[in-house]
Each structure stands twice: as C-alpha cells, then as structure tokens.
Design an enzyme around this catalytic site. Structure first.
Site, PDB file in Angstrom:
ATOM      1  N   TYR A 181      -8.798  -9.905   2.141  1.00  0.00           N
ATOM      2  CA  TYR A 181     -10.019  -9.169   2.509  1.00  0.00           C
ATOM      3  C   TYR A 181     -10.831  -8.715   1.304  1.00  0.00           C
ATOM      4  O   TYR A 181     -12.017  -8.389   1.418  1.00  0.00           O
ATOM      5  CB  TYR A 181      -9.711  -7.969   3.423  1.00  0.00           C
ATOM      6  CG  TYR A 181      -8.833  -6.890   2.828  1.00  0.00           C
ATOM      7  CD1 TYR A 181      -9.318  -6.003   1.876  1.00  0.00           C
ATOM      8  CD2 TYR A 181      -7.509  -6.762   3.222  1.00  0.00           C
ATOM      9  CE1 TYR A 181      -8.526  -5.013   1.329  1.00  0.00           C
ATOM     10  CE2 TYR A 181      -6.697  -5.770   2.694  1.00  0.00           C
ATOM     11  CZ  TYR A 181      -7.213  -4.903   1.743  1.00  0.00           C
ATOM     12  OH  TYR A 181      -6.411  -3.940   1.204  1.00  0.00           O
ATOM     13  N   GLU A 182     -10.210  -8.690   0.137  1.00  0.00           N
ATOM     14  CA  GLU A 182     -10.952  -8.332  -1.068  1.00  0.00           C
ATOM     15  C   GLU A 182     -11.879  -9.467  -1.507  1.00  0.00           C
ATOM     16  O   GLU A 182     -12.734  -9.274  -2.377  1.00  0.00           O
ATOM     17  CB  GLU A 182      -9.990  -8.002  -2.209  1.00  0.00           C
ATOM     18  CG  GLU A 182      -9.190  -6.727  -1.988  1.00  0.00           C
ATOM     19  CD  GLU A 182      -8.159  -6.508  -3.074  1.00  0.00           C
ATOM     20  OE1 GLU A 182      -8.483  -5.839  -4.068  1.00  0.00           O
ATOM     21  OE2 GLU A 182      -7.022  -7.015  -2.933  1.00  0.00           O
ATOM     22  N   HIS A 222      -7.499   4.264   6.707  1.00  0.00           N
ATOM     23  CA  HIS A 222      -6.753   3.972   5.485  1.00  0.00           C
ATOM     24  C   HIS A 222      -5.973   5.182   4.977  1.00  0.00           C
ATOM     25  O   HIS A 222      -4.912   5.046   4.401  1.00  0.00           O
ATOM     26  CB  HIS A 222      -7.713   3.452   4.407  1.00  0.00           C
ATOM     27  CG  HIS A 222      -7.022   2.845   3.229  1.00  0.00           C
ATOM     28  ND1 HIS A 222      -6.077   1.837   3.349  1.00  0.00           N
ATOM     29  CD2 HIS A 222      -7.106   3.109   1.903  1.00  0.00           C
ATOM     30  CE1 HIS A 222      -5.631   1.511   2.148  1.00  0.00           C
ATOM     31  NE2 HIS A 222      -6.230   2.269   1.259  1.00  0.00           N
ATOM     32  N   HIS A 225      -5.470  -9.051  -1.973  1.00  0.00           N
ATOM     33  CA  HIS A 225      -5.634  -9.263  -0.540  1.00  0.00           C
ATOM     34  C   HIS A 225      -6.758 -10.250  -0.253  1.00  0.00           C
ATOM     35  O   HIS A 225      -7.758 -10.297  -0.965  1.00  0.00           O
ATOM     36  CB  HIS A 225      -5.969  -7.939   0.168  1.00  0.00           C
ATOM     37  CG  HIS A 225      -4.927  -6.889   0.029  1.00  0.00           C
ATOM     38  ND1 HIS A 225      -4.911  -5.995  -1.018  1.00  0.00           N
ATOM     39  CD2 HIS A 225      -3.855  -6.594   0.803  1.00  0.00           C
ATOM     40  CE1 HIS A 225      -3.879  -5.187  -0.880  1.00  0.00           C
ATOM     41  NE2 HIS A 225      -3.211  -5.523   0.212  1.00  0.00           N
ATOM     42  N   ASN A 265       1.285   3.458  11.170  1.00  0.00           N
ATOM     43  CA  ASN A 265       0.511   3.920  12.339  1.00  0.00           C
ATOM     44  C   ASN A 265       0.911   3.089  13.547  1.00  0.00           C
ATOM     45  O   ASN A 265       1.415   1.975  13.403  1.00  0.00           O
ATOM     46  CB  ASN A 265      -0.996   3.779  12.088  1.00  0.00           C
ATOM     47  CG  ASN A 265      -1.398   2.350  11.742  1.00  0.00           C
ATOM     48  OD1 ASN A 265      -1.091   1.854  10.657  1.00  0.00           O
ATOM     49  ND2 ASN A 265      -2.066   1.699  12.664  1.00  0.00           N
ATOM     50  N   ALA A 281       2.431  -2.124   4.119  1.00  0.00           N
ATOM     51  CA  ALA A 281       2.153  -1.131   5.157  1.00  0.00           C
ATOM     52  C   ALA A 281       1.648  -1.902   6.362  1.00  0.00           C
ATOM     53  O   ALA A 281       0.876  -2.846   6.203  1.00  0.00           O
ATOM     54  CB  ALA A 281       1.096  -0.153   4.670  1.00  0.00           C
ATOM     55  N   SER A 314       0.823  -1.209   0.000  1.00  0.00           N
ATOM     56  CA  SER A 314       0.000   0.000   0.000  1.00  0.00           C
ATOM     57  C   SER A 314       0.859   1.262   0.000  1.00  0.00           C
ATOM     58  O   SER A 314       1.699   1.436   0.877  1.00  0.00           O
ATOM     59  CB  SER A 314      -0.904   0.038   1.247  1.00  0.00           C
ATOM     60  OG  SER A 314      -1.813  -1.016   1.235  1.00  0.00           O
ATOM     61  N   MET A 361      -2.368  -6.942   6.703  1.00  0.00           N
ATOM     62  CA  MET A 361      -3.395  -7.805   6.088  1.00  0.00           C
ATOM     63  C   MET A 361      -2.899  -8.445   4.799  1.00  0.00           C
ATOM     64  O   MET A 361      -3.698  -8.712   3.894  1.00  0.00           O
ATOM     65  CB  MET A 361      -4.660  -6.972   5.809  1.00  0.00           C
ATOM     66  CG  MET A 361      -5.196  -6.229   7.025  1.00  0.00           C
ATOM     67  SD  MET A 361      -6.523  -5.114   6.586  1.00  0.00           S
ATOM     68  CE  MET A 361      -6.722  -4.181   8.110  1.00  0.00           C
ATOM     69  N   SER A 362      -1.608  -8.688   4.718  1.00  0.00           N
ATOM     70  CA  SER A 362      -1.088  -9.217   3.449  1.00  0.00           C
ATOM     71  C   SER A 362       0.183 -10.037   3.660  1.00  0.00           C
ATOM     72  O   SER A 362       0.486 -10.467   4.772  1.00  0.00           O
ATOM     73  CB  SER A 362      -0.778  -8.048   2.503  1.00  0.00           C
ATOM     74  OG  SER A 362       0.314  -7.287   2.987  1.00  0.00           O
ATOM     75  N   HIS A 420      -3.719   0.803  -4.938  1.00  0.00           N
ATOM     76  CA  HIS A 420      -3.099  -0.353  -5.591  1.00  0.00           C
ATOM     77  C   HIS A 420      -3.482  -0.321  -7.066  1.00  0.00           C
ATOM     78  O   HIS A 420      -4.637  -0.504  -7.411  1.00  0.00           O
ATOM     79  CB  HIS A 420      -3.597  -1.660  -4.976  1.00  0.00           C
ATOM     80  CG  HIS A 420      -3.105  -1.886  -3.584  1.00  0.00           C
ATOM     81  ND1 HIS A 420      -2.014  -2.687  -3.312  1.00  0.00           N
ATOM     82  CD2 HIS A 420      -3.526  -1.413  -2.405  1.00  0.00           C
ATOM     83  CE1 HIS A 420      -1.806  -2.689  -2.008  1.00  0.00           C
ATOM     84  NE2 HIS A 420      -2.708  -1.923  -1.423  1.00  0.00           N
TER      85      HIS A 420
END
Ligand code: HPA
Length: 311
Positions: free
Chosen positions: A110-111, A279, A108, A265, A138, A55, A241-242, A86
C-alpha cells in the site's frame, strides 16, 4: 516513481527475457548480491534466522544482544520505510543465543512499492546464509473466537492480490533462487508450528495460542463489511496488508518459514456495529501484547533446527 519502472532496456542486461516480454525485472541477481556482500563486509554476524517485525512489534529488536544496527538508507539497493510505527532499520545480533537479523519496519504494497521491493530483503537474507524466516504482523480478527491481543500462529495464507496477478514471482524466473512453479501447500513449517504450541504451554500463558489462515489485502483502507464477510467465507481467520509476498519469495528460495499475527482488532462484520478500525488501535494493541509475542519468539529460537553444514 521512475525507479519502480526500470525496464530491461534501461538495465541493458540480458535477463533471460524473450521478445515480447513486457515484465520489467527490477532487480538482477547481482543487485541482491551487491547488497548481501555489502552487509557481509560491514558486519561479522552470519545470521541463521531472519525476523520481520510487524506494526508495533519492532520492540523485538531490543531483545537482541550486542546489536549492530543499519538504517535502511545506508544499505545499497534497500528500499526506505514510510509508515508510522515502522522504523526502517536492519538489526543484527543474538536472540536467545541464535544469530539473527531483524527488519524493524517492512515494506508494504500500500505504500506504493513494487512487490520486488517488498520482498527484496528476503532474497538478501537468503544470500546472507539465513535458513529460517520468522514473519510477524498486526492483523484484524475475522474468526469470532479471536479476541484483541490474541496471538495467531499462521497455518496458511490466502494471497488475495495474487488472484489478480499481483505475485512477487511474476515475470522471468531466476533459477538461482528457485523453481518456476514452487509449491505453496507447505509454506508454514509443520515442525515449527508444533514446537510453537509446546513452547506456548511452557510459557504458561492464560490465553490459548490461536492458529489459522491469514489473508492479505493490498490496503491501505480497512475492509468494508461486505468484504469482511467475504473473507470470512473464504476461510480466513485474520486479515492484514503484509507478509504474504515475503513468505512466497522465502519459500521460493527454500527458506523455512513460520510466523504470527497479533490480533489488534476484531473486524466489523455487521452493519449495526458502530466501531471502526483505525491505525491507533492497531498500534496500541500491539504495545500491550507485544511483550508476550517478543518473549515467545525469543523462546522459539531454541526450537529452530541448527544449520545443516553438510558435514
Ligand atoms: N484489516 C486489515 N489490516 C489490518 C487490520 C484489519 O482489520 N488490523 C490490523 N491490520
């Protein structure tokens, strides 16, 4: 979608599955080969290194000399990217003299992609002749010593989805890619991690290069306070998440792997903290520190061993 659930019956192939095997195998060896052959026919590049840009880190592709770009949607069998930040392009070119292929935009969990789709490009890279995979992402900082904008060299990972059966290697194993039970205790190349620290010193950065364990959650929501505390207790330094599925599939087929998390973060660890992860901050921190990471990855190209041509 229906395409995610192509059963062995639908494929009409003998995939080495026995009676009672209910796992769908989404791609056959030939599917990966078709994509690899198509790419080899459409580019003269023969990359040794593949880079997955996380990201906000797609800017790395701008450093490629004589870039040749393919949109994911023109490549046979390739999944499409959906998330903001992306781009969805495969870029070939020279980075600091090394022949590379870069994913600008990854897939991902989550997609909604199956882990076969998430990891599809990695096996294609292997068939292209790639020997080294560089992963970037990220991530949220769990380690209290981490600051926003820090770069964390990934020493190890925790495959949390894997604890509940979400592993990209689940199902019939294709020995042409790798063994049934691959080791994962040496996933992140020790030599490259040492070289990364030397290269970082040479760059003369003010900040120290962090190192630690990346834990993957499926997402898409950010963690609750209780979840973040749990992840920290588990020994994780950064959460995202990746990356983990790609690394597992890369190690399965023998690729050398190393990579970095950009800490975008600090994860909220207590109930008094009113900050919320979002995000936009992930993308903004990416922009600010991306240049450092881009320069770093470029310099590290010199440290990657040259292909063993079996002379
Ligand atoms: N949690 C999970 N994934 C992330 C985060 C986070 O705090 N930051 C960037 N990706």
């Amino acid at each position: 979608s229906g395409q995610d659930c192509v059963t062995m019956e639908q494929k009409g192939q003998d995939l080495g599955a026995s009676v009672g095997d209910t796992i769908e195998k989404e791609f056959t060896y030939e599917d990966y080969e078709t994509t690899a052959k198509w790419l080899l026919q459409h580019t003269e590049y023969r990359p040794q290194v593949a880079v997955i840009c996380g990201s906000g880190l797609g800017g790395l592709t701008a450093h490629l000399k004589a870039a040749q770009i393919f949109d994911y949607n023109e490549i046979p069998n390739f999944p499409q990217s959906t998330v903001q930040g992306h781009a969805g392009r495969l870029v070939f070119g020279l980075l600091n003299g090394r022949c590379c292929v870069m994913m600008q935009g990854r897939f991902h969990m989550y997609e909604g992609y199956s882990l076969s789709k998430v990891t599809f490009p990695v096996r294609v890279f292997h068939l292209l002749g790639v020997e080294t995979l560089v992963v970037t992402n990220a991530a949220g900082g769990l380690n209290p010593n981490f600051e926003v904008g820090d770069i964390m060299l990934i020493r190890d990972h925790i495959n949390l989805p894997g604890f509940c059966g979400q592993n990209p290697l689940r199902g019939p194993n294709d020995e042409r890619f790798g063994v049934r039970f691959p080791a994962m205790s040496d996933a992140y190349d020790r030599d490259m991690r040492q070289k990364a620290f030397s290269a970082w010193k040479q760059m003369g950065e003010q900040r120290k290069l962090q190192e630690g364990t990346y834990v993957m959650l499926a997402g898409p929501n950010f963690e609750t306070v209780a979840e973040s505390r749990l992840l920290k207790m588990l020994g994780a330094d950064a959460v995202g998440m990746s990356t983990v599925p790609e690394v597992i599939v890369a190690r399965h087929c023998g690729l050398r792997v190393f990579g970095f998390s950009l800490i975008t973060n600090k994860v909220v660890m207590d109930y008094e903290n009113l900050e919320k992860a979002n995000h936009m901050e992930v993308l903004d921190a990416g922009k600010a520190a991306a240049q450092t990471l881009e320069r770093f990855v470029s310099i590290l190209m010199e440290s990657i061993p040259l292909p063993d041509r079996g002379s």
